[in-house]
Design an enzyme around this catalytic site. Structure first.
Site, short mmCIF file in Angstrom:
data_model
loop_
_atom_site.label_atom_id
_atom_site.label_comp_id
_atom_site.label_asym_id
_atom_site.label_seq_id
_atom_site.Cartn_x
_atom_site.Cartn_y
_atom_site.Cartn_z
CE LYS A 1 4.70 30.12 -13.31
NZ LYS A 1 5.54 31.33 -13.17
CD GLU B 1 13.76 21.45 -3.71
OE1 GLU B 1 13.42 21.73 -2.53
OE2 GLU B 1 14.50 22.16 -4.40
CB CYS C 1 14.74 25.25 -0.36
SG CYS C 1 15.65 24.43 -1.66
CD GLU D 1 11.67 27.82 3.02
OE1 GLU D 1 10.50 27.84 2.60
OE2 GLU D 1 12.61 27.38 2.35
#
Ligand code: ADP
Length: 485
Positions: A179, A254, A288, A389
């Site tokens: 997906k 992750e 990331c 973040e």
């Protein structure tokens, strides 16, 4: 200016066939530079997902027992096809993400390499024989694929995140329900087209696009799916972990990062600045592993800022497909809003704006989600940017005095994905790299994403590793076979 030659309708890929979603509906995929609809993707739901799970389950016995050399041959062909179709795939990536076309090309080349490495490694899934504690006993360990796998991927590297999952999964003998992110389904569709051409049998790789919550719940609640591999935000990862717990499914996560980049006074300053610029502004800061906190030793603050401002000021902002562009738009309006809110918050709490801090006007792309490359300094720990973040083109700088102080500051976060240090002092590089609580540390180096090495984080940045032998291992179970003779 129209960038689109033809709007594609992306269907679902289930059991080797391209099929309409049961809902009959499609959602828009938009180019973030222009606001134009570039394609429509199937709005799949739980019913389509069930079909995909069914297909992956039935394909598993044959695929998992296929000789490794045959699986390897198919993956090698896929690697080759990725390279042969590099221009088309790169264009799709750039259209959907907004990233510079050169970066999209690097992504395709890297994905081909990743596929090839896993193809080669498929033939080296060795077992063990172990000396037994008694004379008439034999112990051996074989390694078998975990079973059908669900793979959920993000939009920032839409091809490489897909390949990082499906290449080792298929090499190990797992089947997959994939997906991809709603914002960027195009390159995942292209991978499935090429996988079919490469000879991946029906049901081994299935693609479902659509509502993430419904698809996710269906995948996680079905006992036939034995593992979930996910790249995305920490909040969604935590939710998936909870859902996976019910059936003790295997997980690889992750998740987000909040990388520190530390520049010591003994560093090669030119190199540190060039590296910081590259790793911070790559893909508009939407990676990331991009540094969210830059720590500069107080004695070199002024010289660092002069050089950094010069480099960042030279970055060209524009539509990624136009070529000669360093920084494209953010990939979504939400992403742009988050960046703006982090900058506003920091300035409101006393940060100093060195450059940027605005939405630039890009000729011909009024609707684009552009944000100018920005440097903020005098950052403190009360600011959002120090804790969340940012995922955008904003470099935030703090100074420090001692090694112990900066290690403590760098570790003072729930994240633990990547960290970078710049120093010419060998002993310091060893001490600091060992003390940093991160899954990956670059010493005068920013190239952490290599197929040969384990990529992944500690703490709330995730579990499991992608890449290297560890990556393949995450799709395998060890089985002990004990025999009395
Ligand atoms: P990002 O902040 O990078 O968009 P997300 O974690 O929101 O990260 O998304 C990463 C992937 O997870 C995407 O494919 C998205 O569709 C999917 N996703 C988001 N929410 C859920 C959910 N509740 N269940 C399953 N998948 C989800």
């Amino acid at each position: 200016m129209s960038l689109i030659t033809k709007i594609e309708n992306y269907k679902l890929y289930i059991n080797g066939e391209w099929i309409e979603p049961i809902s009959g509906e499609y959602f828009d995929v938009v180019n973030p530079a222009s606001g134009e609809v570039v394609s429509k993707a199937a709005a799949g739901d739980e019913r389509d997902t069930k079909k995909a799970i069914e297909a992956s389950y039935h394909a598993f016995p044959e695929w998992s027992t296929k000789p490794a050399a045959e699986r390897a041959r198919i993956l090698r062909r896929l690697s080759q096809l990725l390279l042969e179709n590099e221009a088309d795939i790169a264009r799709t990536i750039s259209l959907e993400v907004g990233k510079p076309i050169q970066q999209a090309i690097i992504e395709v080349k890297g994905s081909a390499e990743y596929t090839l490495w896993n193809a080669e490694e498929a033939r080296r899934i060795y077992g063990e024989t172990i000396p037994a504690p008694i004379r008439n006993k034999r112990l051996k360990v074989i390694r078998q694929p975990v079973g059908p796998v669900a793979a959920i991927t993000p939009w920032n590297f839409p091809l490489s995140m897909v390949i990082r999952k499906i290449a080792p999964a298929l090499a190990a003998g797992c089947t997959v329900v994939l997906k991809p992110a709603e914002l960027t389904p195009g390159s995942a569709v292209q991978v499935c087209q090429l996988a079919k051409q490469a000879g991946v049998p029906a049901g081994v790789l299935n693609l479902v696009t659509g509502n993430p919550v419904k698809i996710g719940e269906t995948l996680l609640s079905d006992k036939r799916i034995r593992k979930i591999t996910f790249t995305g935000s920490t909040p969604v990862g935590k939710q998936l972990l909870k859902q996976a717990a019910d059936q003790v499914k295997r997980v690889s996560m992750e998740l987000g990062g909040h990388a520190p980049l530390i520049v010591f006074e003994d560093a090669d300053l030119e190199q540190a600045v060039a590296s910081a610029t590259q790793v911070k502004f790559y893909n508009s800061g939407q990676t990331c592993i991009c540094p969210n906190r830059i720590y500069v030793q107080s004695s070199i603050k002024e010289s660092f800022l002069v050089l950094f401002k010069e480099r960042v000021g030279a970055l060209k902002v524009g539509n990624g497909l136009d070529g000669n562009v360093d920084v494209g738009p953010l990939t979504s309006k939400n992403a742009l809003e988050k960046v703006k809110s982090h900058v506003e918050d920091a300035l409101g709490k006393g940060a100093t704006l060195i450059i940027g801090g605005k939405e630039p006007v890009v000729e011909g792309y009024k609707e684009g989600y552009f944000y100018s490359p920005t440097i903020l300094c005098d950052i403190n720990e009360s600011m959002l940017i120090s804790n969340e973040e940012t995922f955008g083109p904003v470099a935030s700088i703090t100074t420090f005095d001692s090694e112990d102080e900066v290690v403590e500051k760098a570790n003072n976060t729930d994240y633990g994905l990547a960290a970078y240090i710049f120093t010419k002092d060998l002993s310091r590089s060893v001490r600091v790299s060992e003390a940093l609580e991160y899954g990956m540390v670059g010493i005068n180096d920013i190239g952490l994403a290599v197929v040969e090495g384990p990529f992944g984080g500690v703490k709330e940045s995730g579990m499991g590793r992608e890449g290297g032998p560890n990556g393949l291992n995450d799709f395998l179970e060890s089985k002990l076979i004990s025999t009395l003779i």
